[in-house]
Design a protein around this motif. Structure first.
Motif, PDB file in Angstrom:
ATOM      1  N   ILE A 138     171.921 -20.596  18.404  1.00  0.00           N
ATOM      2  CA  ILE A 138     170.780 -21.327  18.946  1.00  0.00           C
ATOM      3  C   ILE A 138     170.742 -22.710  18.314  1.00  0.00           C
ATOM      4  O   ILE A 138     170.746 -22.848  17.084  1.00  0.00           O
ATOM      5  CB  ILE A 138     169.450 -20.595  18.701  1.00  0.00           C
ATOM      6  CG1 ILE A 138     169.460 -19.239  19.393  1.00  0.00           C
ATOM      7  CG2 ILE A 138     168.266 -21.408  19.225  1.00  0.00           C
ATOM      8  CD1 ILE A 138     169.561 -18.090  18.464  1.00  0.00           C
ATOM      9  N   SER A 176     171.356 -22.399  23.804  1.00  0.00           N
ATOM     10  CA  SER A 176     172.086 -21.314  23.142  1.00  0.00           C
ATOM     11  C   SER A 176     173.498 -21.185  23.695  1.00  0.00           C
ATOM     12  O   SER A 176     173.794 -21.615  24.809  1.00  0.00           O
ATOM     13  CB  SER A 176     171.339 -19.991  23.297  1.00  0.00           C
ATOM     14  OG  SER A 176     171.262 -19.631  24.662  1.00  0.00           O
ATOM     15  N   GLU A 234     174.856 -14.997  19.145  1.00  0.00           N
ATOM     16  CA  GLU A 234     174.178 -16.014  19.927  1.00  0.00           C
ATOM     17  C   GLU A 234     173.852 -17.153  18.973  1.00  0.00           C
ATOM     18  O   GLU A 234     173.161 -16.953  17.975  1.00  0.00           O
ATOM     19  CB  GLU A 234     172.881 -15.476  20.543  1.00  0.00           C
ATOM     20  CG  GLU A 234     172.123 -16.525  21.324  1.00  0.00           C
ATOM     21  CD  GLU A 234     170.782 -16.047  21.839  1.00  0.00           C
ATOM     22  OE1 GLU A 234     170.277 -16.665  22.793  1.00  0.00           O
ATOM     23  OE2 GLU A 234     170.231 -15.073  21.285  1.00  0.00           O
TER      24      GLU A 234
END
Length: 168
Positions: free
Chosen positions: A113, A100, A111
């Motif tokens: 990922i 991440s 965020e």
């Protein structure tokens, strides 16, 4: 003008076809990987078996602690990475990596990922975000730090092929 890519394979010595190996490699306390793409500590438990002319590998390499991996010029924190060598016919490991990266933009913090999975020949790269965004917005955040730019900025990236960039 033969290049190394299209030269015929070199002849193997007869001795390489006669020597059988069965070597175990285990590092439960980890080894360090540090290069231009990754920086991580991994545990490994591998078995090398076969004739020297045709060795195969079985076993597992897995992250023991968090590390980092570079993608699109960003340093992602590795949450989990496992490389499983389970093909009895050739060295073709199955990779499962989750990492991440946090990015701030004018409209908030995200965020990103990254999930990379599959084999060397058949791999998949999936980018998701929290809060959820379309993939084009995620790539835009990684490349320029903003969500879906105006068409003027997009024209600057018209020649960029995301799939080939990801492979590189």
């Amino acid at each position: 003008l033969l290049t190394t890519a299209n030269r015929p394979p070199p002849q193997q010595d007869k001795i390489l076809k006669q020597i059988y190996c069965n070597v175990g490699i285990s590092a439960p306390n980890g080894i360090k990987i540090a290069n231009n793409l990754a920086n991580a500590e991994v545990d490994l438990d591998l078995q090398l078996k076969g004739y020297l002319s045709r060795l195969n590998v079985s076993g597992t390499i897995a992250t023991s602690q968090m590390g980092t991996i570079q993608y699109l010029g960003k340093r992602f924190e590795i949450a989990q990475a496992v490389m499983e060598f389970d093909n009895p016919y050739k060295i073709d490991p199955v990779l499962d990596l989750v990492a991440s990266y946090f990015v701030s933009s004018s409209d908030g913090e995200y965020e990103i990922i990254m999930h990379l999975s599959g084999t060397i020949e058949d791999w998949r790269l999936e980018l998701t975000s929290n809060p959820p965004l379309p993939e084009y917005d995620i790539v835009s955040l990684l490349l320029i730090g903003e969500r879906r730019p105006s068409t003027q900025i997009l024209s600057n990236f018209a020649g960029v092929e995301i799939e080939n960039t990801a492979k590189d």
